[in-house]
Motif scaffolding. Sequence first.
Motif: not given
Ligand code: MN
Length: 199
Positions: A77, A134, A138
Amino acid sequence: MARGQLSREEALACSGCRHACHVMLYADTTSKLFGSTPIRHIVLMQMRFDGLLGFPGGLVNPEEESLEAGLSRELLEELGLEVPITEEDYVETCRAPPLSSKSTSRLILHFYVKKMEEEQIREVEKAAASTAVDHGLEVMGKVRVPLFRTTHNGGLSFFLSHSFIGSARSQLISSLLRLGLVSPQTMEKALRKSLRMHA
Ligand code: MN
Ligand code: GTP
Ligand code: MN
Ligand code: MN
Ligand code: MN
C-alpha cells in the motif's frame, strides 16, 4: 532486554492489544554527494500524512495474518510494490510510548530491518511516487536519511531534529549504530547538535 521491550511471543499473547509493524529498508551504495562525498548507504523513511517522519509499515491483525504478511501488505500500500518480509528481518518488539504517564499503551510495535540491493531501493522509490495507493494520502513521500555531517554540521543532525512518530527516532538511531552505518562518534556529535537545535 531494554526497557519497554517485550518478546514477540509475549506480545502476541496479549489479548486486546493492537499490533503495528514497520521496517527500515536500506542498501549500500557507491554514489557520491556533489561527486565527491561518498554517501555509502541509502536508508529509507517517509514523511507521514501528519507531518511526522516514520518508517513504512502499519497496523496488522495477527488474528487474520502473520506479522510479516501484514507488514508486506502495508508495504504494498505504502511503497507500491511487493517487498517480501520474513522472520529473519525481525529485530524487536516494544510497547508504544503511552499517551499519558498513568496509562500503559495497548499498541505494540514490531520493528524490522531489511537490507536490499541499491537497484531494488531505487525501484521502491520509483514505485512509491507512482503506483503506491497511499501516495499523497497516508504517505507524503519517501525520504533518504542523510547519514553524513556536512561542513556546517548539517546532514544527520538536522534530520534528527525533525519530529518523529512513536519510537521511530530511537529505532533509527539504534539501527544505524547496530548495523555500523554511522560511527558512534558521528552519531554522538549529530545528537548533541540536534538537541541544541531544539533548545
Ligand atoms: Mn491504510
Ligand atoms: P492506517 O491504514 O491509516 O490505519 O495506517 P497504518 O496502518 O499505516 O498505521 P501507521 O503506519 O500509522 O502505524 C500505526 C501506529 O504505529 C501509529 O499510529 C504510530 O503510533 C505507530 N507508528 C507509525 N510509524 C511508526 C514507526 O516508524 N515507528 C514506530 N515505533 N511506531 C510507528
Ligand atoms: Mn498504511
Ligand atoms: Mn503506515
Ligand atoms: Mn493500515
